[in-house]
Design an enzyme around this catalytic site. Structure first.
Site, mmCIF file in Angstrom:
data_model
loop_
_atom_site.group_PDB
_atom_site.id
_atom_site.type_symbol
_atom_site.label_atom_id
_atom_site.label_comp_id
_atom_site.label_asym_id
_atom_site.label_seq_id
_atom_site.Cartn_x
_atom_site.Cartn_y
_atom_site.Cartn_z
ATOM 1 N N ASP A 110 39.565 48.252 38.001
ATOM 2 C CA ASP A 110 38.947 48.051 37.506
ATOM 3 C C ASP A 110 37.953 47.983 37.653
ATOM 4 O O ASP A 110 37.155 49.241 39.308
ATOM 5 C CB ASP A 110 38.590 46.840 36.857
ATOM 6 C CG ASP A 110 40.198 45.605 36.180
ATOM 7 O OD1 ASP A 110 40.839 46.507 35.778
ATOM 8 O OD2 ASP A 110 40.259 44.596 36.674
HETATM 9 N N1 URA Z 1 44.255 43.246 38.632
HETATM 10 C C1 URA Z 1 43.334 43.524 38.156
HETATM 11 O O1 URA Z 1 42.814 42.314 37.080
HETATM 12 N N2 URA Z 1 42.367 44.034 38.456
HETATM 13 C C2 URA Z 1 42.396 45.161 39.223
HETATM 14 O O2 URA Z 1 41.843 46.801 39.512
HETATM 15 C C3 URA Z 1 43.766 45.870 39.191
HETATM 16 C C4 URA Z 1 44.913 44.994 39.691
#
Ligand code: URA
Length: 240
Positions: A110
């Site tokens: 993310d």
């Molecule tokens: N899980 C999430 O919620 N976000 C990420 O970036 C990676 C794993």
């Protein structure tokens, strides 16, 4: 392999541009400027520099980026700068292999997640790493909003149901390493998985950092925004 071809495979431009770089004296091999673009070298393991930038020939590129917060794992980001802008041009411009031009992220993190991001132009590697068969464990350091309790940890280990599937997902390992700090290991990579799992047990992710993939930990000397090549030993460690 001819020097112009070596440069071309490494993403330094079209064959014509690469020949021009050599002819104009911008390329040195083992510290010696070489202006004949047709000079043959053994490509494997070749160190050369282009306009003073040192490079190592790699038939396929495998790199590790310490992803900083506020970057998107997309070539066409919607809001934040792309992680690809943190890499040197040649890594992004390596010639097309199948559907892939340049290195691509192996899975996505993310925008606000930090830590280990692998990138490669090896399509098979991307496919293998994403396949449920391979189950490469990924370790996340999670800062949560509300103090953790044993029940939350137990539920993350036992499995929680997320909104997109009736099949429960569970952490392969999970421990509270501080009142607001969870260390969570996942072997799959569903969309926003850590955030959704933590929400499912009544808490909330405030910060998320990927610290390990398989047997490879993020090197302490790789600062956010920096990248480095992955060695054969690193790749073996990731696969476990
Ligand atoms: N899980 C999430 O919620 N976000 C990420 O970036 C990676 C794993």
């Amino acid at each position: 392999m001819r020097l112009e071809e070596i440069l071309y495979t490494q993403g330094f431009g079209t064959r014509r541009v690469c020949a021009g770089l050599v002819q104009q004296g911008f390329v040195s091999v083992a510290g010696v400027v070489t202006t004949d673009a047709a000079t043959e070298f053994i490509a494997d393991g070749l160190h050369f520099s282009v306009q003073g930038v040192p490079w190592l020939y790699q038939a396929k590129a495998y790199v590790l980026l310490h992803k900083p917060a506020g970057t998107e794992c997309s070539h066409k980001p919607s809001t934040w700068p792309s992680v690809y802008t943190l890499l040197p041009g040649p890594l992004r411009q390596r010639p097309q292999k199948g559907p892939i031009q340049g290195v691509q992220a192996v899975g996505r993190l993310d925008q606000d997640t930090t830590g280990m991001l692998l990138l490669t132009d090896d399509g098979q590697f991307i496919h293998r790493m994403g396949s449920p068969k391979h189950h490469v464990p990924k370790v996340y350091e999670v800062t949560v909003k509300h103090p953790l309790d044993d029940q939350q940890v137990a539920r993350l280990l036992a499995g929680v149901v997320l909104d997109d599937s009736p099949i429960a997902v569970r952490a392969a390992a999970c421990e509270a390493v501080g009142p607001l700090h969870l260390r969570l290991t996942l072997t799959e990579g569903k969309y926003h998985q850590v955030k959704r799992m933590v929400a499912a047990v009544g808490n909330r992710v405030e910060a998320l950092h990927r610290s390990q993939m398989g047997g490879l930990a993020l090197p302490a000397d790789l600062a956010p925004g920096q990248w480095r090549w992955l060695s054969a030993a690193d790749l073996a460690a990731i696969k476990g």
